[in-house]
Enzyme design. Structure first.
Site, mmCIF file in Angstrom:
data_model
loop_
_atom_site.group_PDB
_atom_site.id
_atom_site.type_symbol
_atom_site.label_atom_id
_atom_site.label_comp_id
_atom_site.label_asym_id
_atom_site.label_seq_id
_atom_site.Cartn_x
_atom_site.Cartn_y
_atom_site.Cartn_z
ATOM 1 N N ASP A 181 -4.961 19.857 -13.551
ATOM 2 C CA ASP A 181 -5.381 18.571 -14.107
ATOM 3 C C ASP A 181 -4.991 18.582 -15.578
ATOM 4 O O ASP A 181 -5.554 19.315 -16.381
ATOM 5 C CB ASP A 181 -6.892 18.402 -13.939
ATOM 6 N N LYS A 241 -7.181 7.612 -18.878
ATOM 7 C CA LYS A 241 -7.398 8.156 -20.210
ATOM 8 C C LYS A 241 -6.174 7.926 -21.096
ATOM 9 O O LYS A 241 -5.834 6.805 -21.410
ATOM 10 C CB LYS A 241 -7.758 9.633 -20.104
ATOM 11 N N ARG A 274 0.834 -1.210 0.000
ATOM 12 C CA ARG A 274 0.000 0.000 0.000
ATOM 13 C C ARG A 274 0.865 1.255 0.000
ATOM 14 O O ARG A 274 0.476 2.301 -0.519
ATOM 15 C CB ARG A 274 -0.940 0.013 1.216
ATOM 16 N N TYR A 305 -14.146 18.495 -14.619
ATOM 17 C CA TYR A 305 -14.567 17.092 -14.673
ATOM 18 C C TYR A 305 -15.695 16.834 -13.673
ATOM 19 O O TYR A 305 -15.647 17.264 -12.524
ATOM 20 C CB TYR A 305 -13.363 16.193 -14.386
#
Length: 405
Positions: free
Chosen positions: A188, A213, A63, A115
């Protein structure tokens, strides 16, 4: 059907030095045991230690870090011209990790066209549950941004090009305002990708990507990334990330490593296809308006050529008609896939008002121009002749059926 003839310089304005060389090699050394050329997939969740509190290497629990993930993070940081990278199980996980740095009573300034997942989290959790003020501002006007700043402003969230109306925000101008306010600036970079835009060079403290993406590029991985260069900021982000637990799967890290090797080739060809399609749509009698950063008709076209290295592969346009005509058009398509998301090798198409941005309050959608006849296209790698022919036949079917009723 005439296909517009274009030059590469029409849609690519400059090229980053050695981008593909870095994407293929940086952080990806042949492994030392067998000489494997590809980075191995290290599936172990935990790591043996030499003695209590003495790990054999920098890894103790996956993790918090993993050799496969570390190779990817080293490569991504290099591509964004930053020093540090943290990867996540999604772009939303990256976003929430950053927002977790902000305290109750403080303020975030966010671009108004953003977004859908970002605004959903900020409206429903950051504001309602955490008591943080969020000002949604049209960042294409720096004066409006300055007016929104208070002594509680701690974070600026910039998305450019914006989703879905493809507004272009002057990164340099807004990051200067952020620095003057003593706040963190985030960009972003999902739509532009590291190949076409480097926010760090324009003053951004943190660069975010939805790796789902273009970085992944094949619609087969959900992923998120952030990069930065300030060590103190990185340490705060890393602590937030490992505490929240939105770490990526190791196999997903491998998939993104694989995909980065072809990022330049994919984005260049997708940008070419998008530019040609946008030029075609701009003269199509069944299109009301085309929004594409590479067109001279785009209101921030000069800024695009200044801060981006190319016009990108996303197009939005208004179809003549309403939701009924738009629905007919989308159902008539054969090459395009009606689906959310973007950046894959296949061309995707959607209606933001009822799909990706359906959670945006209706009055805000209306204000932003996210109407039922606004169509968003993610242009893929199919042959441009087939892309244009499909769009053309779909538009004709949608309008002709309406006229025959």
């Amino acid at each position: 059907m005439d296909i517009p003839q274009v030059l590469e310089s029409d849609y690519l304005y400059s090229k980053p030095k050695s981008f593909s060389t870095k994407a293929i090699h940086h952080g990806q050394h042949p492994e030392t045991v067998h000489g494997s050329v590809n980075v191995p997939i290290h599936l172990s969740t935990t790591y043996a230690q030499n003695a209590p509190g003495q790990p054999k290497s920098q890894f103790d629990y996956t993790r918090c870090g993993n050799p496969t993930r570390a190779a990817l993070e080293e490569c991504l940081a290099e591509l964004e011209n930053n020093k540090f990278c943290i990867t996540f199980s999604s772009g939303c996980a990256a976003m929430s990790t950053i927002v977790n740095l902000i305290k109750t009573g403080e303020q975030i300034i966010c671009c108004d066209d953003v977004y859908g997942g970002t605004q959903r989290y900020l409206r429903n959790f950051t504001i309602k549950n955490h008591g943080i003020d969020v000002a949604f501002v049209d960042m294409t006007n720096p004066e409006l941004v300055k007016q929104a700043v208070t002594d509680k402003t701690r974070l600026f969230w910039i998305e450019t090009p914006t989703n879905p109306t493809l507004k272009i925000i002057d990164i340099s101008a807004i990051t200067q305002i952020a620095k003057a306010a003593g706040a963190i600036s985030v960009v972003d970079n999902t739509f532009a990708t590291p190949y076409l835009q480097t926010p760090k060079d324009l003053g951004a403290d943190i660069t975010v990507n939805s790796g789902t993406k273009y970085l992944g590029g094949h619609s087969d991985v959900i992923f998120g990334t952030l990069t930065c260069s300030d060590k103190e900021l990185y340490d705060r982000l890393y602590f937030s990330a490992k505490s929240a637990g939105g770490c990526p799967s190791v196999f997903d890290c491998y998939l993104v490593i694989r995909s980065l090797k072809t990022l330049e080739i994919r984005v260049r060809e997708q940008t070419r296809n998008a530019y040609i399609l946008a030029k075609y749509l701009e003269t199509h009698p069944l299109c009301e308006k085309v929004i594409y950063p590479g067109l001279k008709s785009h209101p921030q076209h000069d800024l695009v050529r200044k801060q981006q290295r190319g016009s990108g592969a996303m197009i939005s346009f208004y179809l003549k008609g309403g939701f009924e005509e738009t629905s007919r058009f989308l159902k008539a398509l054969k090459v395009f896939t009606l689906a959310e998301s973007l950046g894959g090798v296949e061309s995707l198409i959607e209606v933001p008002s009822v799909m990706t941005h359906g959670s945006v309050p209706v009055e805000q959608r209306t204000l932003l121009g996210i109407t039922d006849n606004l169509v968003r296209i993610s242009v893929g790698l199919e042959n441009i002749e087939d892309i244009i022919q499909d769009i053309d036949q779909g538009l004709k079917i949608a309008i002709n059926e309406k006229q025959q009723e």
